[in-house]
Scaffold this active site. Sequence first.
Site, PDB file in Angstrom:
ATOM      1  N   VAL A   1      14.474  10.948  -6.721  1.00 55.55           N
ATOM      2  CA  VAL A   1      14.711  11.262  -5.313  1.00 55.55           C
ATOM      3  C   VAL A   1      16.197  11.602  -5.178  1.00 55.55           C
ATOM      4  O   VAL A   1      17.044  10.765  -5.481  1.00 55.55           O
ATOM      5  CB  VAL A   1      14.370  10.070  -4.396  1.00 55.55           C
ATOM      6  CG1 VAL A   1      14.648  10.424  -2.937  1.00 55.55           C
ATOM      7  CG2 VAL A   1      12.911   9.648  -4.575  1.00 55.55           C
TER       8      VAL A   1
ATOM      9  N   VAL B   1      12.051   5.410  -4.638  1.00 55.78           N
ATOM     10  CA  VAL B   1      12.768   5.451  -5.907  1.00 55.78           C
ATOM     11  C   VAL B   1      12.186   4.456  -6.913  1.00 55.78           C
ATOM     12  O   VAL B   1      12.182   4.699  -8.110  1.00 55.78           O
ATOM     13  CB  VAL B   1      14.279   5.213  -5.709  1.00 55.78           C
ATOM     14  CG1 VAL B   1      15.049   5.680  -6.926  1.00 55.78           C
ATOM     15  CG2 VAL B   1      14.780   5.950  -4.480  1.00 55.78           C
TER      16      VAL B   1
ATOM     17  N   LEU C   1       3.252  -5.711  -8.325  1.00 61.59           N
ATOM     18  CA  LEU C   1       2.304  -5.027  -7.459  1.00 61.59           C
ATOM     19  C   LEU C   1       2.888  -3.679  -7.048  1.00 61.59           C
ATOM     20  O   LEU C   1       4.086  -3.530  -6.850  1.00 61.59           O
ATOM     21  CB  LEU C   1       2.006  -5.874  -6.217  1.00 61.59           C
ATOM     22  CG  LEU C   1       1.154  -7.129  -6.444  1.00 61.59           C
ATOM     23  CD1 LEU C   1       1.162  -8.011  -5.217  1.00 61.59           C
ATOM     24  CD2 LEU C   1      -0.274  -6.757  -6.817  1.00 61.59           C
TER      25      LEU C   1
ATOM     26  N   LEU D   1      -5.671 -11.513  -1.431  1.00 58.77           N
ATOM     27  CA  LEU D   1      -4.829 -11.664  -2.619  1.00 58.77           C
ATOM     28  C   LEU D   1      -5.611 -12.550  -3.583  1.00 58.77           C
ATOM     29  O   LEU D   1      -5.389 -13.760  -3.679  1.00 58.77           O
ATOM     30  CB  LEU D   1      -3.494 -12.313  -2.261  1.00 58.77           C
ATOM     31  CG  LEU D   1      -2.557 -11.549  -1.334  1.00 58.77           C
ATOM     32  CD1 LEU D   1      -1.253 -12.315  -1.139  1.00 58.77           C
ATOM     33  CD2 LEU D   1      -2.256 -10.183  -1.902  1.00 58.77           C
TER      34      LEU D   1
ATOM     35  N   ILE E   1      -3.973 -14.854  -6.372  1.00 57.34           N
ATOM     36  CA  ILE E   1      -3.183 -15.935  -5.783  1.00 57.34           C
ATOM     37  C   ILE E   1      -4.089 -16.937  -5.093  1.00 57.34           C
ATOM     38  O   ILE E   1      -3.863 -18.154  -5.165  1.00 57.34           O
ATOM     39  CB  ILE E   1      -2.136 -15.380  -4.805  1.00 57.34           C
ATOM     40  CG1 ILE E   1      -1.325 -14.269  -5.468  1.00 57.34           C
ATOM     41  CG2 ILE E   1      -1.218 -16.491  -4.304  1.00 57.34           C
ATOM     42  CD1 ILE E   1      -0.719 -14.650  -6.806  1.00 57.34           C
TER      43      ILE E   1
END
Length: 594
Positions: free
Chosen positions: A25, A51, A422, A477, A480
């Site tokens: 970028v 980015v 993630l 999730l 988790i």
Amino acid sequence: MPRMTAARAAVEILKREGVTNAFGVPGAAINPFYKALKEGGGIDHTLARHVEGASHMAEGYTRTNPGNIGVCIGTSGPAGTDMITGLYSAIGDSIPILCITGQAPTHVIHKEDFQAVDIASIAAPVTKAATTVLEAAQVPGVFQQAFHLMRSGRPGPVLIDLPIDVQLTEIDFDPETYEPLPVYKPAATRAQIEKAISFLLDSERPLIVAGGGVIGADASDLLVEFAEITGTPVIPTLMGWGTIPDDHELNAGMVGVQTSHRYGNATFLESDFVLGIGNRWANRHTGYKLDVYTKGRKFVHVDIEPTQIGKIFAPDYGITSDAKAALELFVEVARELKAEGRLPDRSAWIASAQERKATLQRRTHFDNVPMKPQRVYEEMNKAFGPETRYVTTIGLSQIAGAQMLHVYKPRHWINCGQAGPLGWTIPAALGVAKADPEAQVVALSGDYDFQFMIEELAVGAQHRIPYVHVLVNNSYLGLIRQAQAGLDINFQVNLEFENINSPEIGVYGVDHVKVAEGLGCKAIRVTEPDQLLPAFEEAKKLAAEHRVPVLVEAILERITNISMSRTMDISDITEWEELATEPGHAPTAIRPLA
């Protein structure tokens, strides 16, 4: 002597080091480099939407083919800090990527100038080298050293920070006489290999643990040849998956507390000797109960990094060597031993491993609605063949996928192993598809991984980078939540809500189909198991026709527990679902259920 800006010299070096693609970028402090990139030609640039996404694209690009080095580019300040996660991911998995950042002018770097941050210090713990170049004449040397470091020893990432005035300064540089520095890789000696093989000859039930270093060294064929000559079953690690085809008679399955096969763990626990090559004894493989992992067996460890030997536990013998250099000698010595008739018959041990492979299986065939995730992977096995390159990062989706999908070639399971951020999957898949445009690339995500960097789908639409993304959605999730069960809580892990704009999806919240379509991609939602295979086939056609990412969202039951150890002990795996007891329970298993 030709004169050019330091930025142009850097671009010319990139090309001579084999770089053909970059991801990034632009921004004010890196614009001179982008000008040089445009004027120099020869490097195809993919514009990311974030980015961090560019850094993961670079990772995916590197991981796809031997010799690739992905390049990610960003401006000063937050662009560099955004790419730290990609650098951490790369160093954890020994992946060489080059991160190039812009920087404030040299005379104001330490005056709290706009977007001026000491990115070299920030990046130092997650790179092999991080340098802010303060003298323009040093730019060629710093770039030359960067490629030398990335390729030498244990591979890894490098960051180069270029103040804007350094980029703009003209220097004397002749690209035509530039040469890359020789790469250094430690190599085993004949005596070391003979010593290691003596342990193998003295054992009755040996195994080879093949890590990601085997794939990184492009040595999978040598490993398979060595295993075949000596009759030694192979346990690939998660990062080494694909080193030996899943359907090879010497593939004994994966071992671990999460991404493991029942038969893999059982065979490992029967072994009496383990030869580890290019692996780091990661705790998801060994578990935390190292006494269980090591008791009753001897170990030889071969790794390119000297300090890796003995880091987790002390092997009986260690060798510092590049995996390919070691395996060339392993094959040479094994051939001689075979010609001399000195290799023991391992047929009974091999047969016992294959017997476990045919009996200790998990069930994948369920007809439940909402769907169980196991059925999704069963249908993926039907839809996507041996040439498929799978891409994924972390979560129950990755763990279950690694237990139930099949991989047949190196670099066809592209997984962020050590860091597991993630959001990694979408940009990494774009990098993989960019590196191998003709490949069938299939990404696998849970709903939260998918949402973390969902904006990168627009990159695939803009740059016409097709792949298929399988999204297993339980609006949780899941990993988790499963980990919280041991603490008797279920807190801040549920993602469901009633979307007022998409009431048809109930409590599953985010309408991923609308979002994907809004970003220029195609999307299919599946709610019943019989719809899965047709959806996968349609997705392949849509990707080929429109040359964009295609989402297949599978709506799952809200709560599914995936097999894993609650005690981080490879001998203590909790099987939450009923096991396969007849062939129809696991119709896509590598070996039919005995």
